[in-house]
Design an enzyme around this catalytic site. Structure first.
Site, PDB file in Angstrom:
ATOM      1  CB  ALA A  90      -2.341  20.270 186.523  1.00 15.84           C
TER       2      ALA A  90
ATOM      3  CG  ASP B  21      -8.143  23.727 187.094  1.00 16.72           C
ATOM      4  OD1 ASP B  21      -8.666  23.958 188.205  1.00 16.72           O
ATOM      5  OD2 ASP B  21      -8.190  22.602 186.550  1.00 16.72           O
TER       6      ASP B  21
ATOM      7  CG  ASN C 230       5.206  14.674 180.944  1.00 19.62           C
ATOM      8  OD1 ASN C 230       4.967  14.838 182.141  1.00 19.62           O
ATOM      9  ND2 ASN C 230       4.538  13.818 180.192  1.00 19.62           N
TER      10      ASN C 230
ATOM     11  CE  LYS D  78     -10.689  18.474 186.703  1.00 19.75           C
ATOM     12  NZ  LYS D  78      -9.517  19.334 186.895  1.00 19.75           N
TER      13      LYS D  78
HETATM   14  P1  ATR Z   1      -3.350  16.222 185.906  1.00 19.79           P
HETATM   15  O1  ATR Z   1      -4.619  16.436 185.171  1.00 19.79           O
HETATM   16  O2  ATR Z   1      -3.439  16.425 187.392  1.00 19.79           O
HETATM   17  O3  ATR Z   1      -2.218  16.992 185.312  1.00 19.79           O
HETATM   18  P2  ATR Z   1      -2.473  13.789 184.585  1.00 19.79           P
HETATM   19  O4  ATR Z   1      -3.029  14.264 183.295  1.00 19.79           O
HETATM   20  O5  ATR Z   1      -2.663  12.385 184.984  1.00 19.79           O
HETATM   21  O6  ATR Z   1      -3.053  14.655 185.799  1.00 19.79           O
HETATM   22  O7  ATR Z   1      -0.913  14.163 184.607  1.00 19.79           O
HETATM   23  C1  ATR Z   1      -0.081  13.754 185.623  1.00 19.79           C
HETATM   24  C2  ATR Z   1       1.328  14.285 185.362  1.00 19.79           C
HETATM   25  O8  ATR Z   1       2.207  13.760 186.362  1.00 19.79           O
HETATM   26  C3  ATR Z   1       1.897  13.848 184.031  1.00 19.79           C
HETATM   27  O9  ATR Z   1       2.767  14.843 183.539  1.00 19.79           O
HETATM   28  C4  ATR Z   1       2.652  12.574 184.415  1.00 19.79           C
HETATM   29  O10 ATR Z   1       3.678  12.208 183.516  1.00 19.79           O
HETATM   30  P3  ATR Z   1       3.340  11.253 182.257  1.00 19.79           P
HETATM   31  O11 ATR Z   1       2.643  12.114 181.239  1.00 19.79           O
HETATM   32  O12 ATR Z   1       4.657  10.779 181.807  1.00 19.79           O
HETATM   33  O13 ATR Z   1       2.455  10.157 182.788  1.00 19.79           O
HETATM   34  C5  ATR Z   1       3.241  13.003 185.731  1.00 19.79           C
HETATM   35  N1  ATR Z   1       3.630  11.860 186.553  1.00 19.79           N
HETATM   36  C6  ATR Z   1       2.830  11.059 187.276  1.00 19.79           C
HETATM   37  N2  ATR Z   1       3.542  10.093 187.887  1.00 19.79           N
HETATM   38  C7  ATR Z   1       4.843  10.292 187.531  1.00 19.79           C
HETATM   39  C8  ATR Z   1       6.080   9.641 187.834  1.00 19.79           C
HETATM   40  N3  ATR Z   1       6.120   8.560 188.648  1.00 19.79           N
HETATM   41  N4  ATR Z   1       7.207  10.134 187.283  1.00 19.79           N
HETATM   42  C9  ATR Z   1       7.180  11.219 186.471  1.00 19.79           C
HETATM   43  N5  ATR Z   1       6.042  11.871 186.147  1.00 19.79           N
HETATM   44  C10 ATR Z   1       4.894  11.419 186.672  1.00 19.79           C
END
Ligand code: ATR
Length: 276
Positions: free
Chosen positions: A131, A101, A151, A65
């Site tokens: 997202a 989105d 976050n 993307k």
């Molecule tokens: P997307 O584009 O779907 O939003 P992404 O950019 O990979 O995907 O973001 C994933 C989100 O889920 C992030 O806010 C991530 O937190 P971090 O920025 O700290 O990585 C969150 N996330 C994923 N796994 C997590 C976990 N085990 N605990 C807390 N937050 C998590």
């Protein structure tokens, strides 16, 4: 025949072909919507194929993307703001890109909770990825005055908040439960609670009845977060609708018909989603 695509890597799991295939059949159109696995290094070569006229357009998913954006001729302000394109179409020999989105998120919310924007003053967003950026963009556009981001990596929440400026603030992840009572809308944009991922442990003890709780995770359809919100008198909004609605603008661009998210389409997708 009008050919369209979804490119990603991997792309086999995508449910978009089911959505567009349903609409193509419903409207009796001579078109196709094909999965094409495009690894990161091959995005430019694929864009060159679109330019030849092989495709009318298509969708872009993870991890392409961002890479596709600078390769297009016209990119919408929304997509620029997202730094990501999920929908491409060809028009007058030029390639256009948009990000639908935020549209999908808002359209589903409007559908489920008509008039939500008349009373939602404070929104709590869990997550700060792509997202979350779409959700913040949508909510800000609709006039939500206070948007709070939490976050796991707080630096990412701070960056996103700084990007949007006034009305968007970052708080610590640990503060989420304490912020629940002050929120009219809570949105999970993290992958937590998704099948195969760790659970989302958000204490909803402070939830006020009537608070909207929206989870963009849709596998399972009713996440633990949504079930707990429902049990406490909250208004649950599932993530499947965002997926369905974000597909509308692309289909309209490629095939010239504005499709509808009908109960039949939803049922088709629901049948494909494993139960909790
Ligand atoms: P997307 O584009 O779907 O939003 P992404 O950019 O990979 O995907 O973001 C994933 C989100 O889920 C992030 O806010 C991530 O937190 P971090 O920025 O700290 O990585 C969150 N996330 C994923 N796994 C997590 C976990 N085990 N605990 C807390 N937050 C998590």
């Amino acid at each position: 025949m009008t050919r369209c695509f979804i490119i990603g890597h991997p792309v086999a799991h995508s449910r978009s072909p089911m959505i567009h295939g349903h609409w193509l059949a419903e409207h009796g159109l001579n078109g196709s919507y094909e999965r094409v696995d495009v690894p990161p290094g091959e995005v430019a070569a694929f864009v060159a194929r679109i330019r030849t006229g092989e495709f009318a357009g298509g969708n872009v998913t993870v991890p392409n993307k961002e890479a596709v954006l600078p390769l297009l001729d016209h990119v919408s302000d929304t997509a620029r703001r997202m730094g990501a394109v999920n929908t491409i179409w060809r028009d007058g020999g030029k390639l256009h890109g948009d990000n639908t989105d935020a549209f999908g998120f808002l359209a589903h919310l409007d559908d489920r909770v008509a008039g939500w924007d008349r009373y939602v003053a404070t929104a709590l967003i869990l997550g700060a990825g792509g997202a979350a950026r779409a959700v913040v963009h949508g909510l800000a556009e609709r006039g939500v005055g206070r948007i709070i981001l939490v976050n796991r990596s707080s630096a990412r929440a701070e960056e996103l908040a700084a990007d949007f400026g006034t009305g968007v603030e970052a708080r610590r992840w640990e503060e989420a439960a304490a912020l629940v009572a002050a929120s009219d809308l809570i949105v999970n944009t993290t992958s937590l609670g998704m099948q195969g991922q760790p659970p989302l442990d958000l204490d909803l003890a402070g939830l006020r009845p009537g608070t909207i709780v929206d989870d963009i995770v849709y596998v399972p359809l009713e996440t633990t977060l949504l079930a707990q919100a429902r049990a406490r008198g909250g208004v649950p909004v599932d993530g499947l609708g965002m997926l369905l609605h974000q597909a509308i603008p692309g289909f309209e661009r490629w095939f010239g018909v504005r499709p509808q998210v009908t109960p039949a389409l939803r049922a088709l997708l629901e049948a494909d989603i494993p139960r909790a």
